[in-house]
Each structure stands twice: as structure tokens, then as C-alpha cells.
Enzyme design. Structure first.
Site, PDB file in Angstrom:
ATOM      1  N   GLU A 299      -1.437  12.673  -8.180  1.00  0.00           N
ATOM      2  CA  GLU A 299       0.212  12.167  -7.991  1.00  0.00           C
ATOM      3  C   GLU A 299       0.788  12.087  -9.254  1.00  0.00           C
ATOM      4  O   GLU A 299       1.487  10.959  -9.711  1.00  0.00           O
ATOM      5  CB  GLU A 299       0.063  10.798  -7.157  1.00  0.00           C
TER       6      GLU A 299
ATOM      7  N   GLU B 232      -5.829  12.015   0.205  1.00  0.00           N
ATOM      8  CA  GLU B 232      -5.692  10.506   0.317  1.00  0.00           C
ATOM      9  C   GLU B 232      -4.882  10.434   1.643  1.00  0.00           C
ATOM     10  O   GLU B 232      -3.949  11.247   1.628  1.00  0.00           O
ATOM     11  CB  GLU B 232      -5.033   9.842  -0.656  1.00  0.00           C
TER      12      GLU B 232
END
Ligand code: IFM
Length: 446
Positions: free
Chosen positions: A171, A355
């Protein structure tokens, strides 16, 4: 309530990987053991007012000491794979010298996972930048990209033998924009110029590290993990549609376009030129080097309306929707839509959902956690992945976030994302109803 897929789903075949995910700072604890250096999150936690209840990572889930028990816990869920991250400050000192104790911890963990027949998905950077590098400018300083390559060199040389899949970064949006532009994550800076420059240096570090990882770990896959949300216009008004477009451009396209098209979004030159980083000749070729897979983390969607000063502003959905305990709308339809849109806009490499999960207000009653909302969330989102696969997106795996409750960054320990409940006083782990439902889905595979 169960988690189930159509019986002919490709996700139920051996080719599809199911796993659970965690990250170093969120679970390990033992932040000063065996020569680990301080990282930016230790500093951020120690700064009053930054993390809820003044929580920090010093104990977390004590995974550093309980890792053997945790490997058995992972195994008991019936998953194929475990996704973890390595703490840079455990692996090397300020002079770049290897810290044998830190390396040994990850070597033992990875060997044990492999001995249990689990695939290992390892992220090199899940936000724990050594503090000494932040003191020299952190990700705003281009030099940090070259320090990352040294770290990647050491990690992949020492550990590559036991790693199936390396992700350079988790991320970049959160590491750069939440950390250097919005200031709600470490190191807590607040300038778009810093945020976008930090993002560029992270992407550069990713590209620079790729050949190093491939050389040291030739049998592993190598990629990067992005997080994305779908943003909807709050109304049919053209100004709200523009607002949603700018938001998706800043959050999503800003990260995927350089990787897959070697450019930053053209829209920004017109509407937000100060959000474009300084790029040196050759950078975009480095950033767009081929990857074996793209990891995608997804949790929720946004609704945006136009704002004169900021161009876009979050508003609540006008529909009747459900939220999780962290206030995020549950929107599985947005997940499949996002994946299908990306597949139309880009020539995507194989994708892994690295995720996906929900924070719920879990309570333990008579030794059980009946997290019915999380079961529904997982069922909806796993089926959304199936819909995207049916529509032609090449998705090879799905990881639930998270194996167990852990340190949820600025929210401290107040938000629980785990398939396993953690009693932070006793460090006892208890598999929640969602963990059992996930296991049952995996057992239903032929
Ligand atoms: O806990 C985080 C994780 O570290 C990164 N992705 C989102 C999760 C939930 O906020």
C-alpha cells in the site's frame, strides 16, 4: 451463515490460493529485542495524540515470541498460504550491517511455515521505516530508495530460499499519502508535495529492487501490493462526477498507472499540478519494470461530492447501507466493479487479493466469538472476487485480513480485524466463527 461459492467456481480448484495475512509491526511486539532499531511507528506512537489511547507496538500479539504457536494456528485454519512482512529495523543496523538475530527470527519462521506445507508470501515494507532514515528525510528523500535496495538485497539473499512470493511494498498510498500528506500515519507530515514525492520514491525503490530480488531469489514471484477503493459520485451532477474522478485518480490511478503505463495520470497536470512529483530521467522506465503479480487490497467504497476548495469531499451514501466497526461501508459490488474496470483499463498481470476483511465489534461470550457480520462480509467479498474471475479477471489468490486481531495503526488496539480473537492480557488466541467459516469453505474444496 456460512461462506460459500458456486460449486463450479474456479476459486475452489487447486490452482487458487487461499491464505491469511498479517504485518510485522502489527503483531510482533518485542520492539527492542535482539538489536531491533526504532522505526517511525515507534516514534509516532510515542507522540501524544497520534494513536488512540496512546497504544503502541511494544507488545502487540507478542508474535516475536509466540511464532511457533502462531504457525500451528495458521495451519489449523486449513489455508494454503501465509502473508507476512519483514521488519526492516530488525534486519540491519544503521551502517547497513546484517543483524543475525533478526535474520534468524524470519529464517526460523519461514522454514517452519514451509515445513508445514504453507506457501509464503512476504512483503518487504509494510510501513516500519527505520527512524534513522526518517531523520534524514524519510521517503521524501530520494536516497531512501537506494537504502531500500540494500535492505532488499540482504533480505532476499538471506531468506529467498523459503519465500514463494515477494512483494516490495504494501500500500504505497498509505505509506506515502497517509504518512506524508494527510499526517494521520507515521511520520505524520502534512503536505501534498511531500506525499506525492514520497510516493514517487517508494515506486522508484520498488523498481530498483526488482532485479536484485530476481537475482537473489530466482524461484520466487515478485510484485507489489496496492490498496484501492471505488469512489462513486454523490449525485448525477457533473461536478460530483468530476469530484469522484479526481479522487479515484489520486488514490488509485496515481499508483497503478506508473507501474503499468510508465506515467502519472494526465488529469493531474490540468487540475492538480502541485500533486505531481519531481521525476528524474529514466525513473518511469525503472518503475514500470515487469512484475509477476499485482496484489490488491480492498475494504470499502467512497461517495464524493464536489468541493470548491479541495475538489472532492467524502459524504455518506444516500442509500441504506451497512458499516463495519471502523465506519467503512460494506460494498462487495464495488469490489468486483473495481477489478473489472481495472481489467478493462490496463493489461493486468496475474492478480492476488492480498488483503480483505472487516473490523467488527467482537465480544467473547462463553469462550466463543460469534462475528456474524464478518462472516457475511467475507462471503460477499469472496463472491465478488468470483464474479470478477467470471468476468475475465486473472485472479490467483485471496488472503483474509487478518489472521488475528492486531495493532490497527492510528486506531491502536480498538479495532479488531482478526479471524482469531486475541486477548491482549493473556495473549490467548481463539478462532472466531469467521475463522471456522473460512476453514469450512476451504475444506469444501475437492
Ligand atoms: O491493518 C491494515 C493493514 O496494515 C493494511 N491494509 C489495511 C488494514 C486495515 O486497515
Amino acid at each position: 451463515m456460512t461462506i460459500s461459492l458456486p460449486t463450479n467456481s474456479k476459486m475452489l480448484t487447486k490452482e487458487f490460493t487461499f491464505g491469511v495475512a498479517t504485518a510485522s509491526f502489527q503483531i510482533e511486539g518485542a520492539t527492542s529485542a535482539d538489536g531491533r532499531l526504532a522505526c517511525i511507528w515507534d516514534t509516532f506512537c510515542a507522540t501524544p495524540g497520534k494513536v488512540l489511547n496512546g497504544d503502541d507496538g511494544s507488545k502487540a500479539c507478542n508474535h516475536y515470541n509466540l511464532w511457533q504457536e502462531d504457525v500451528q494456528l495458521i495451519k489449523s485454519l486449513g489455508v494454503d498460504a501465509y502473508r507476512l512482512s519483514i521488519a526492516w529495523p530488525r534486519l540491519m543496523d544503521e551502517k547497513g550491517q546484517a543483524n543475525e538475530k533478526g535474520i534468524e527470527f524470519y529464517r526460523n519462521l519461514l522454514k517452519s511455515l514451509k515445513a508445514e506445507g504453507l506457501q509464503t508470501f512476504v512483503t518487504l515494507y509494510h510501513w516500519d521505516l527505520p527512524q534513522y532514515l526518517e531523520d534524514r528525510g524519510g521517503w521524501v528523500n530520494r536516497e531512501t530508495a537506494y537504502r531500500f535496495v540494500e535492505y532488499a538485497e540482504l533480505a532476499t539473499k538471506e531468506l529467498g530460499e523459503w519465500v514463494d512470493s515477494w512483494a516490495t511494498f504494501n500500500e504505497p498510498f498509505c505509506a506515502a499519502i497517509l504518512g506524508y500528506e494527510y499526517g494521520i500515519h507515521a511520520p505524520g507530515l502534512t503536505s501534498p508535495k511531500y506525499g506525492r514525492q514520497a510516493a514517487h520514491h517508494i515506486l522508484l525503490a520498488h523498481g530498483l529492487a526488482l532485479p536484485v530480488i530476481r537475482r537473489n531469489s530466482p524461484n520466487s514471484q515478485v510484485g507489489i501490493v496496492l490498496n484501492m477503493n471505488r469512489t462513486y459520485p454523490a449525485s448525477a451532477k457533473s461536478e460530483d462526477q468530476f469530484a469522484a474522478l479526481v479522487r479515484e485518480t489520486l488514490d488509485n490511478q496515481f499508483f497503478i498507472e506508473p507501474l503499468l503505463k510508465a506515467q502519472y495520470p494526465k488529469l493531474l497536470e490540468k487540475v492538480l499540478p502541485d500533486h505531481l512529483p519531481t521525476v528524474l530521467p529514466g525513473d518511469m522506465d525503472i518503475i514500470s519494470r515487469p512484475i509477476d503479480f499485482l496484489g490488491m487490497n480492498f475494504y470499502t467504497c467512497n461517495h464524493n461530492e464536489f468541493d470548491e476548495n479541495t475538489l472532492f469531499k467524502d459524504v455518506k451514501s444516500k442509500q441504506q447501507v451497512e458499516y463495519t466497526d471502523i465506519g467503512w461501508e460494506i460494498a462487495p459490488h464495488a469490489f468486483s466493479e473495481l477489478l473489472i474496470n481495472l481489467n478493462e483499463q490496463y493489461s493486468l498481470p496475474p492478480m492476488f487479493i492480498t488483503e480483505n476483511g472487516a473490523a467488527c465489534a467482537d465480544v467473547m461470550v462463553d469462550g466463543e466469538v460469534n462475528d456474524e457480520q464478518r462472516v457475511r462480509y467475507l462471503n460477499g467479498h469472496i463472491n465478488a472476487v468470483n464474479d470478477a474471475i467470471e468476468a475475465g479477471v486473472d485472479i490467483r489468490g485471496y488472503f483474509a485480513w487478518s489472521l488475528m486481531d492486531n495493532f490497527e495503526w492510528a486506531e491502536g488496539y480498538s479495532k479488531r480485524f482478526g479471524l482469531c480473537y486475541v486477548d491482549y492480557d493473556t495473549q490467548k488466541r481463539t478462532i472466531k466463527r469467521s475463522g471456522k467459516a473460512y476453514k469450512a469453505l476451504l475444506e469444501s474444496r475437492s
